[in-house]
Design an enzyme around this catalytic site. Structure first.
Site, mmCIF file in Angstrom:
data_model
loop_
_atom_site.group_PDB
_atom_site.id
_atom_site.type_symbol
_atom_site.label_atom_id
_atom_site.label_comp_id
_atom_site.label_asym_id
_atom_site.label_seq_id
_atom_site.Cartn_x
_atom_site.Cartn_y
_atom_site.Cartn_z
ATOM 1 N N ILE A 102 4.453 21.563 13.971
ATOM 2 C CA ILE A 102 4.079 21.524 12.565
ATOM 3 C C ILE A 102 4.526 22.814 11.888
ATOM 4 C CG2 ILE A 102 1.744 22.393 13.096
ATOM 5 C CD1 ILE A 102 0.697 20.667 10.744
ATOM 6 N N CYS A 103 4.861 22.713 10.612
ATOM 7 C CA CYS A 103 5.148 23.865 9.767
ATOM 8 C C CYS A 103 6.331 24.658 10.326
ATOM 9 C CB CYS A 103 3.882 24.708 9.639
ATOM 10 S SG CYS A 103 3.945 26.031 8.413
ATOM 11 N N GLY A 104 6.201 25.969 10.438
ATOM 12 C CA GLY A 104 7.305 26.814 10.866
ATOM 13 C C GLY A 104 7.841 26.505 12.243
ATOM 14 N N THR A 106 8.720 23.721 13.257
ATOM 15 C CA THR A 106 9.845 22.793 13.098
ATOM 16 C C THR A 106 11.150 23.562 12.909
ATOM 17 O OG1 THR A 106 9.502 22.564 10.696
ATOM 18 C CG2 THR A 106 8.377 20.980 12.130
#
Length: 199
Positions: A102-104, A106
């Site tokens: 999730i988020c960074g 990725t």
């Protein structure tokens, strides 16, 4: 043996709020969550919480895990410190063990080349494009995405509930009506979903 341990990667600037739903409900449904860090030294989350890791990356083997979870963190975009976590994600995927990011995280997977050929999402497409990865054609503008192989889950930074939904579906924690009801309760505050969950 079917692994019932989920590994949660932890590192300095770890985004506390992004996996709370996932880990809480996995634990309530028979899974053990173990934290894994680069070393055995404590890490401090973005919220200032100190976590003593259960084990290190070197001690973690995909065959002992049902899932590796990677959260966002400021370090994903400001240094190479978290690259070993993306490399471990590669080892998991190559072993056929799922990864959720999730988020960074990725962006970390994008830099590692793990999104080049898989359906995925993130905060916005141009955030991943800035990594120089080659998977833009596989980007989906959705809250969370599970790839066609059922091995990689990705979600944007505002979608911790959607991340949890995809994890629960993948691991068979909730299915069908119950999965939908769980999502409606925690994403939409739909109190009518409680009746389905309790049935």
């Amino acid at each position: 043996m079917a692994a019932k341990t989920v590994h949660l990667a932890v590192y300095d600037t770890f985004a506390d709020w992004e996996t709370g739903h996932t880990t809480a409900f996995l634990t309530q449904n028979g899974y053990t969550v173990k934290t894994v860090a680069a070393t055995d030294a404590p890490v401090t989350t973005m919220g200032g919480v100190r976590i003593q890791p259960d084990l290190t990356l070197d001690d973690m083997d995909p065959e002992d895990s049902a899932l590796l979870i990677l959260t966002g963190a400021g370090l994903w975009d400001t240094s190479d410190d978290l690259t070993p976590f993306a490399r471990k994600a590669r080892a998991f995927l190559e072993a056929g063990v799922p990864v959720a990011a999730i988020c960074g995280a990725t962006a970390g997977l994008a830099r590692e080349g793990l999104l080049d050929g898989r359906a995925h999402t993130s905060a916005v497409s141009f955030y991943l494009a800035a990594t120089g990865y080659k998977g833009g054609e596989h980007y989906r503008d959705e809250d969370a995405v599970t790839d066609d192989d059922g091995l990689l889950i990705t979600a944007g930074p505002t979608e911790p509930v959607a991340l949890a939904r995809e994890v629960f579906s993948l691991l068979g924690v909730y299915e069908g009506e119950k999965l939908d009801a769980w999502y409606r309760l925690f994403h939409d505050s739909d109190a009518s979903a409680i009746e389905v969950l309790e049935s």
